[in-house]
Every structure is written in structure tokens, then in C-alpha cells.
Motif scaffolding. Structure first.
Motif, PDB file in Angstrom:
ATOM      1  N   LEU A  20      15.734-135.508  52.437  1.00  0.00           N
ATOM      2  CA  LEU A  20      14.353-135.924  52.652  1.00  0.00           C
ATOM      3  C   LEU A  20      13.495-135.184  51.634  1.00  0.00           C
ATOM      4  O   LEU A  20      13.714-133.992  51.406  1.00  0.00           O
ATOM      5  N   ALA A  49      12.746-139.034  64.970  1.00  0.00           N
ATOM      6  CA  ALA A  49      13.813-138.267  65.613  1.00  0.00           C
ATOM      7  C   ALA A  49      13.994-138.711  67.067  1.00  0.00           C
ATOM      8  O   ALA A  49      13.646-139.841  67.423  1.00  0.00           O
ATOM      9  N   SER A  50      14.494-137.824  67.902  1.00  0.00           N
ATOM     10  CA  SER A  50      14.765-138.174  69.305  1.00  0.00           C
ATOM     11  C   SER A  50      13.551-138.739  70.024  1.00  0.00           C
ATOM     12  O   SER A  50      13.691-139.592  70.910  1.00  0.00           O
ATOM     13  N   LYS A  93      21.608-129.357  63.676  1.00  0.00           N
ATOM     14  CA  LYS A  93      20.986-128.024  63.554  1.00  0.00           C
ATOM     15  C   LYS A  93      20.732-127.379  64.917  1.00  0.00           C
ATOM     16  O   LYS A  93      20.731-126.157  65.016  1.00  0.00           O
ATOM     17  N   ILE A 120      14.937-135.943  76.272  1.00  0.00           N
ATOM     18  CA  ILE A 120      13.845-135.305  75.543  1.00  0.00           C
ATOM     19  C   ILE A 120      12.591-135.584  76.347  1.00  0.00           C
ATOM     20  O   ILE A 120      12.569-136.543  77.143  1.00  0.00           O
ATOM     21  N   ASN A 176       8.209-138.036  60.118  1.00  0.00           N
ATOM     22  CA  ASN A 176       8.518-137.082  61.164  1.00  0.00           C
ATOM     23  C   ASN A 176       7.315-137.010  62.095  1.00  0.00           C
ATOM     24  O   ASN A 176       6.179-136.933  61.644  1.00  0.00           O
ATOM     25  N   ILE A 184      17.775-132.339  55.966  1.00  0.00           N
ATOM     26  CA  ILE A 184      16.544-132.878  56.565  1.00  0.00           C
ATOM     27  C   ILE A 184      15.358-131.923  56.533  1.00  0.00           C
ATOM     28  O   ILE A 184      14.300-132.259  57.043  1.00  0.00           O
ATOM     29  N   ARG A 190      16.952-140.194  63.162  1.00  0.00           N
ATOM     30  CA  ARG A 190      17.640-138.919  62.988  1.00  0.00           C
ATOM     31  C   ARG A 190      17.651-138.221  64.349  1.00  0.00           C
ATOM     32  O   ARG A 190      16.654-137.677  64.787  1.00  0.00           O
ATOM     33  N   LEU A 191      18.795-138.282  65.029  1.00  0.00           N
ATOM     34  CA  LEU A 191      18.843-137.856  66.432  1.00  0.00           C
ATOM     35  C   LEU A 191      19.600-136.547  66.622  1.00  0.00           C
ATOM     36  O   LEU A 191      20.774-136.442  66.282  1.00  0.00           O
ATOM     37  N   GLY A 192      18.927-135.561  67.202  1.00  0.00           N
ATOM     38  CA  GLY A 192      19.573-134.302  67.547  1.00  0.00           C
ATOM     39  C   GLY A 192      19.472-134.025  69.032  1.00  0.00           C
ATOM     40  O   GLY A 192      20.422-134.197  69.797  1.00  0.00           O
ATOM     41  N   GLU A 193      18.267-133.651  69.465  1.00  0.00           N
ATOM     42  CA  GLU A 193      18.062-133.184  70.834  1.00  0.00           C
ATOM     43  C   GLU A 193      18.567-134.146  71.907  1.00  0.00           C
ATOM     44  O   GLU A 193      19.242-133.734  72.849  1.00  0.00           O
ATOM     45  N   TYR A 233      16.871-127.422  74.786  1.00  0.00           N
ATOM     46  CA  TYR A 233      17.074-127.483  73.333  1.00  0.00           C
ATOM     47  C   TYR A 233      16.607-126.230  72.584  1.00  0.00           C
ATOM     48  O   TYR A 233      17.325-125.733  71.721  1.00  0.00           O
ATOM     49  N   VAL A 263      21.915-135.239  64.000  1.00  0.00           N
ATOM     50  CA  VAL A 263      21.351-133.947  63.584  1.00  0.00           C
ATOM     51  C   VAL A 263      22.004-132.806  64.362  1.00  0.00           C
ATOM     52  O   VAL A 263      21.906-132.741  65.588  1.00  0.00           O
ATOM     53  N   ARG A 319       3.253-132.113  59.420  1.00  0.00           N
ATOM     54  CA  ARG A 319       4.277-131.222  58.908  1.00  0.00           C
ATOM     55  C   ARG A 319       4.580-131.734  57.505  1.00  0.00           C
ATOM     56  O   ARG A 319       3.677-131.862  56.698  1.00  0.00           O
ATOM     57  N   GLU A 320       5.829-132.106  57.205  1.00  0.00           N
ATOM     58  CA  GLU A 320       6.111-132.516  55.830  1.00  0.00           C
ATOM     59  C   GLU A 320       5.760-133.982  55.584  1.00  0.00           C
ATOM     60  O   GLU A 320       5.712-134.780  56.511  1.00  0.00           O
TER      61      GLU A 320
HETATM   62  C1  LIG Z   1      15.085-131.537  63.488  1.00  0.00           C
HETATM   63  C2  LIG Z   1      14.765-132.781  62.801  1.00  0.00           C
HETATM   64  C3  LIG Z   1      15.219-133.998  63.336  1.00  0.00           C
HETATM   65  C4  LIG Z   1      15.936-134.096  64.661  1.00  0.00           C
HETATM   66  O1  LIG Z   1      15.050-133.833  65.711  1.00  0.00           O
HETATM   67  P1  LIG Z   1      15.504-134.007  67.251  1.00  0.00           P
HETATM   68  O2  LIG Z   1      14.252-133.830  68.014  1.00  0.00           O
HETATM   69  O3  LIG Z   1      16.495-132.900  67.500  1.00  0.00           O
HETATM   70  O4  LIG Z   1      16.105-135.326  67.394  1.00  0.00           O
HETATM   71  C5  LIG Z   1      14.951-135.141  62.631  1.00  0.00           C
HETATM   72  N1  LIG Z   1      14.274-135.120  61.460  1.00  0.00           N
HETATM   73  C6  LIG Z   1      13.833-133.967  60.913  1.00  0.00           C
HETATM   74  C7  LIG Z   1      13.096-134.007  59.638  1.00  0.00           C
HETATM   75  C8  LIG Z   1      14.056-132.764  61.573  1.00  0.00           C
HETATM   76  O5  LIG Z   1      13.602-131.631  61.041  1.00  0.00           O
END
Ligand SMILES: *Cc1c(COP(=O)(O)O)cnc(C)c1O
Length: 366
Positions: free
Chosen positions: A103, A206-207, A41, A236, A167, A84, A226-229, A344, A39, A136-137
Motif C-alpha cells: 500500500l 478492513a474487518s 499482524k 468486530i 483505510n 499494509i 484486508r481482513l484480520g480481526e 484483538y 492480515v 490516517r494514511e
Molecule cells: C491492520 C490493517 C488491516 C486489517 O485490519 P483488521 O481490523 O484487523 O481487519 C487492513 N488494512 C490496513 C492498512 C491495516 O493497517
């Protein structure tokens, strides 16, 4: 001023450290048969950052916004892209044109995605989002999920259902654990039974779900994170692996004023620049440094941390950050550049403004 003079504030991004974080996390995931959607963003999908993700072997490069997907395509990122944030009805056409997978949580949008995919001659992949309590969603009702899955499978021929996902720890701060992961796995089984075939992916978050992979408690059916942070910042809340770099990003700002001043404001007090009543501790006369960097650049000063021990952030306005440097007053003068670690939440701001220069280190393919 010469053309290549360094401009501050600047954000340095070490692409080699980022690449090492990705490699290390992907390896741990692979050991548990988990694939990764990377991820981007958090760093505004900067193409150089996204390219590191794309080259690392992630299953998808993922982001939340159409404009970022467009930038990724324009930059020639050729990894499969995942959207996402559940798409707006009005962006279904773009979502299909610019991403390979998305998604989804509303049947109206899902039908519009199918119509757009048909017009564009594409098969678009979808994951149905399930809300397991974070609010959330996601579909709330299990029956509704199964109905949506059946409709996609039987009637929406330009969509391919690749899985279900959840999520967590976003709005509702709900922690991923064995109970909610098992809930997701069992819902996936219900969907599989209804459509009569296995799903490719069960995406357990996610993270914040990574700790379960690391400590071996993730149910083995869960096979996509789904890994971002945790990739970008190496950690994290509640999970700081010893094998990740925490300093992929370095924020640098220049000192524009440095002098002794009282620590308590002088005069009749009202509200600050943001309409807030602030509180101040009177610690007498102290050395303060002002850096040319402010809330417009990074959001909340609680999300950046001075690297030099002894420097403390007192507060900030739009364009200034005020530091107490009494304990290191011999080390700091006007014109010096101070470094900060970046959390982050600040990264999205810092990577999203033309006021902050971005400088890359490393990044050559190995
Ligand atoms: C932002 C987001 C992620 C990634 O989240 P991190 O905490 O950065 O890993 C994964 N899934 C969805 C739906 C998101 O909106």
C-alpha cells in the motif's frame, strides 16, 4: 522440573477454528466477488497462524512490518505477501525484496520502490491509498492520486498499479458506508479513465467493512478486503456473525494467591504503579485471586475476559492480575488455571512476548 512441563501463562491457538473462520468469511466474500487479503499482524504473523491463512485461498497474506514479512518467508510461506503499512523511505529495498505488493501514499516512496524493484529485477505491485476522512494514511487530493497513478503507469516501469484502497475506522473511527465506498469506487473510475485500463482491485477497507458484504450493501466494484480481526477473533465492533468461532484464542493463567482481603486499599492513597489515580469501591471483605499474568503480557486488562462466570477483573499491574472471585470462592484455589477470552488489542502483546507460552491445537491440512 521436566522438560515438557506446561508453563503458564499460555496462549492456546485453535488452528482448526481459525481455518473454519477463514473458510466461512472467504465464502461470504466470494459470493460477493470479493477477494481477501488475510492480515496476520494481529497474531504477530506467527508462522503456524500464517500458514492457515496461506492455505485458505486468500489472495495475499498481509502484514504491517518488514520483520514479520521476513519471518513469513523464512517459514516457507509461499503465498503472495502484501505490506499494509505504507513503507518508510528507508525500507523500500526490503519492502520490495520481501513483499509482492504494498500500500502506498507518498510519491517519493513510490519512486524509491520503483528504483529498488529495478535493481532487484522485479515488478512490484502497488495499491494507492486514498484517505476518505479517517485521517490516517492516504492521498487526500483526488488530483494527486490520478497524477501518481499516471506516473506509475507511464514512467515507473518496475511497478504495476493493481488498484486503489481505503483505510477506515482506525484513527478517525469513521464507519464504512455506502457513501464512502461509492467515493472510493468513483475515484477508482477516475484513475481507470486516466490510465486507460481497468484496475484489478478496489479495496474497501478492513474487518469493519465486512458487515457491508454480509448485508449486501457493498458496491459490487469493491473487490478486495484486508481482513484480520474478524478472522482471528470471529467478530468486530458492530459485527458478530453467527457462523464464526469467537474462541480461536484461549489465554490461561495460574492462580498464585487466593484469600479474603478488604476491597478498599488500607493506608494513605497516592498513585498506582503506572502513575494513575485509581478509584476503588469499598465492598467489604471479599475473596480475591491473584494470577501470574499482567499488563506486560496483554496490555490492557479491559481486553481480556475471564471465562468462568462470577470472576471479575479488578485491576492489574505489570506482572499480576487481580480478580474478585467472591461469587465462585469454592471453585478457585492456588495452583488452579483460569481461562480468559482474548480481545484483538491484547493479541499483539500475547503473541509477541517470550513470557507467554504458545500452544497450538489442530492445524493439519484437510
Ligand atoms: C491492520 C490493517 C488491516 C486489517 O485490519 P483488521 O481490523 O484487523 O481487519 C487492513 N488494512 C490496513 C492498512 C491495516 O493497517
Amino acid at each position: 522440573m521436566s522438560a515438557n512441563q506446561i508453563r503458564y501463562p499460555l496462549l492456546e491457538i485453535d488452528l482448526d477454528k481459525l481455518q473454519e473462520n477463514l473458510a466461512a468469511l472467504i465464502e461470504r466474500c466470494q459470493d460477493s466477488c470479493v477477494e481477501v487479503a488475510g492480515v496476520v499482524k494481529g497474531a504477530t504473523a506467527l508462522p503456524k497462524v500464517a500458514r492457515v491463512f496461506a492455505r485458505s485461498g486468500v489472495r495475499f497474506v498481509a502484514t504491517s512490518r518488514i520483520d514479520q514479512l521476513r519471518d513469513l518467508r523464512a517459514a516457507g510461506i509461499d503465498a503472495p505477501l502484501m505490506l499494509i503499512r505504507v513503507p518508510m523511505l528507508s525500507e523500500a529495498e526490503d519492502a520490495v525484496a520481501l513483499s509482492d505488493a504494498s500500500l502506498q501514499s507518498e510519491i517519493t516512496v513510490i519512486r524509491a520502490m520503483n528504483a529498488a524493484a529495478k535493481r532487484q529485477g522485479k515488478i512490484h505491485q502497488v495499491l494507492l491509498m486514498i484517505d476518505l476522512g479517517d485521517l490516517r494514511e492516504g492521498f487526500w487530493d483526488a488530483e494527486e492520486v490520478v497524477d501518481a497513478a499516471l506516473e506509475i503507469e507511464n514512467s515507473l516501469k518496475n511497478l504495476h498499479l493493481i488498484g486503489v484502497g481505503v483505510n477506515l475506522s482506525c484513527y478517525g473511527s469513521v464507519k464504512p458506508n455506502s457513501r464512502n465506498m461509492q467515493g472510493l469506487v468513483s475515484l477508482a473510475a477516475d484513475v481507470e479513465k486516466a490510465i486507460g485500463r481497468p484496475l484489478e482491485y478496489v479495496s474497501g477497507g478492513a474487518s469493519t467493512s465486512m458487515y457491508m458484504v454480509l448485508n449486501g450493501t457493498m458496491p459490487c466494484r469493491m473487490n478486495l478486503l484486508r481482513l484480520g480481526e474478524i478472522v482471528l477473533t470471529g467478530q468486530i465492533y458492530g459485527c458478530s456473525p453467527d457462523f464464526t468461532h469467537k474462541d480461536v484464542f484461549t489465554l490461561k493463567a495460574e492462580v498464585v494467591e487466593c484469600r479474603d482481603k478488604p476491597s478498599f486499599p488500607v493506608g494513605e492513597l497516592t498513585v498506582d504503579a503506572f502513575g494513575k489515580i485509581a478509584s476503588y469501591e469499598d465492598r467489604g471483605i471479599r475473596r480475591r485471586a491473584l494470577v501470574a499474568l499482567g499488563r506486560v503480557d496483554y496490555g490492557d486488562f479491559a481486553d481480556i475476559r475471564p471465562r468462568l462466570p462470577g470472576v471479575e477483573i479488578l485491576g492489574a499491574s505489570s506482572d499480576h492480575t487481580i480478580l474478585d472471585v467472591e461469587d465462585v470462592k469454592d471453585k478457585i484455589k492456588v495452583g488452579d488455571v483460569l481461562e480468559f477470552d482474548v480481545g484483538y488489542p491484547s493479541l499483539v502483546y500475547l503473541t509477541n512476548t517470550k513470557s507467554v507460552e504458545i500452544v497450538y491445537l489442530g492445524g493439519e491440512p484437510r
